[in-house]
Design an enzyme around this catalytic site. Structure first.
Site, PDB file in Angstrom:
ATOM      1  N   THR A  72     -10.705 -47.074 -24.547  1.00 57.22           N
ATOM      2  CA  THR A  72     -11.085 -47.997 -23.580  1.00 57.22           C
ATOM      3  C   THR A  72     -12.050 -48.976 -24.228  1.00 57.22           C
ATOM      4  OG1 THR A  72     -12.408 -46.393 -22.658  1.00 57.22           O
ATOM      5  CG2 THR A  72     -10.405 -46.519 -21.486  1.00 57.22           C
ATOM      6  N   ARG A  97     -12.497 -51.363 -27.614  1.00 58.81           N
ATOM      7  CA  ARG A  97     -12.102 -52.444 -28.023  1.00 58.81           C
ATOM      8  C   ARG A  97     -10.891 -52.335 -29.027  1.00 58.81           C
ATOM      9  NH1 ARG A  97     -14.319 -54.568 -24.406  1.00 58.81           N
ATOM     10  NH2 ARG A  97     -15.811 -56.476 -24.354  1.00 58.81           N
ATOM     11  N   GLU A 140      -4.823 -58.826 -28.154  1.00 54.90           N
ATOM     12  CA  GLU A 140      -4.802 -58.799 -26.547  1.00 54.90           C
ATOM     13  C   GLU A 140      -4.321 -60.225 -26.130  1.00 54.90           C
ATOM     14  OE1 GLU A 140      -8.041 -57.071 -24.448  1.00 54.90           O
ATOM     15  OE2 GLU A 140      -7.910 -55.115 -25.570  1.00 54.90           O
ATOM     16  N   HIS A 146      -6.107 -54.121 -20.430  1.00 55.53           N
ATOM     17  CA  HIS A 146      -7.507 -54.009 -20.545  1.00 55.53           C
ATOM     18  C   HIS A 146      -8.240 -53.822 -19.053  1.00 55.53           C
ATOM     19  CE1 HIS A 146     -11.123 -55.598 -23.255  1.00 55.53           C
ATOM     20  NE2 HIS A 146     -11.453 -54.802 -22.173  1.00 55.53           N
TER      21      HIS A 146
HETATM   22  C1  GLV Z   1     -14.863 -55.186 -20.847  1.00 59.10           C
HETATM   23  O1  GLV Z   1     -14.061 -54.820 -21.710  1.00 59.10           O
HETATM   24  C2  GLV Z   1     -16.196 -55.695 -20.839  1.00 59.10           C
HETATM   25  O2  GLV Z   1     -16.862 -55.227 -22.050  1.00 59.10           O
HETATM   26  O3  GLV Z   1     -16.882 -55.595 -19.938  1.00 59.10           O
END
Ligand code: GLV
Ligand code: GLV
Length: 283
Positions: free
Chosen positions: A197, A199, A228, A247
């Site tokens: 979750t 990058r 992405e 995402h």
């Molecule tokens: C989402 O990926 C963020 O960095 O806020």
């Protein structure tokens, strides 16, 4: 580049790459770049610093939502929820059977958290409710930090070789790009599940594809990919043991509202020449 010309402040999304060229296209009056995200790998921090431009982000407000999603992905991958839902929709469910869609135990399993910052710690707290053993690898965390959330600091190799689930919570930078690669994947258990979750580029996606097809690891659940959006015909999406969502770590109504307010506060402070309430201090 055309739209930033002459502005004093930029509100950027994580999909906007803000480099020196964009800053120069804006012009010397540009005072602030306010990122509507906690991660800021899309911004060239050194280039902003050189030009005296403040950079803001949205830390803290999305910690719990992102940790919730990491745990949702962990559980969904362990218990094969996406496969189960597809199985029913495809009309394949004929009867209850002892061996249909067998997954992995979550309770009592070992969770390896790579990156024990705000989000990593929030994931560790959730794991306590599932009686998991929590290992963490994090250059910035202290043993006391880890102990405060029931985690034990270990080397990366130890974490990879012992964890049933490996969850990534590092920022993307030169040190973390392709941290998960052919070598590190080989150190994981063949039954291990990878959750990302953080990058997309923290994982070498070609190596991940190979690992998932060759049985080097069991499954992966990804909120972030490289690139992405991930094209619908991407080979990863043909694999039953991969769950990909678009995402959505911080995508709750309340969290996005808090992020919006924080990003607006940063933007206004910067344009008015005040210190940003939430400035990026490292790059
Ligand atoms: C989402 O990926 C963020 O960095 O806020
Ligand atoms: C499952 O539904 C059981 O009753 O064991």
């Amino acid at each position: 580049m055309q739209q930033v010309r002459g502005v004093e402040g930029i509100l950027s999304l994580l999909t906007d790459r803000i480099d020196g060229e964009v800053m120069d296209a804006a012009g010397p009056q540009l005072k602030v770049i306010s990122n509507y995200a906690v991660g800021y790998d899309n911004i060239d921090i050194a280039a902003a610093r050189e030009r005296g431009i403040a950079v803001g982000n949205t830390p803290g407000v999305l910690t719990e939502a992102t940790a919730d999603l990491a745990f949702a992905l962990l559980m969904a991958a362990a218990r094969r929820l996406a496969e189960g839902a597809a199985y029913i929709r495809a009309g394949k469910w004929k009867t209850w059977e002892p061996t249909t869609l067998l997954g992995a135990d979550i309770t009592g399993a070992t969770l390896g958290i790579i990156g024990l910052g705000r989000i990593g710690k929030a994931v560790a707290k959730r794991a306590a409710g599932f009686e998991m053993r929590v290992l963490a690898h994090s250059p910035s965390a202290t043993a006391a930090d880890a102990a405060s959330v029931g985690a034990t600091l270990v080397s990366l190799d130890e974490l990879l070789s012992q964890s049933d689930f490996v969850s990534l919570h590092v920022p993307l930078n030169d040190k973390t790009r392709h941290l998960i690669n052919r070598d590190t994947l080989r150190k994981m258990k063949p039954t291990a599940i990878l959750i990302n979750t953080a990058r997309g580029p923290v994982v070498d996606q070609n190596a991940l594809y190979e690992a998932l097809t060759q049985g080097t690891i069991a499954a992966a659940a990804l909120d972030v990919t490289d690139p992405e959006p991930l094209p619908a015909d991407h080979p990863l999406l043909d694999l039953p043991n991969v769950l990909v969502v678009p995402h959505i770590g911080s995508a709750t109504v309340k969290t996005r509202e808090r992020m919006a307010i924080m990003a607006a506060d940063n933007l206004i402070a910067g344009v008015q020449g005040r210190p940003l309430p939430h400035a990026v201090t490292s790059g």
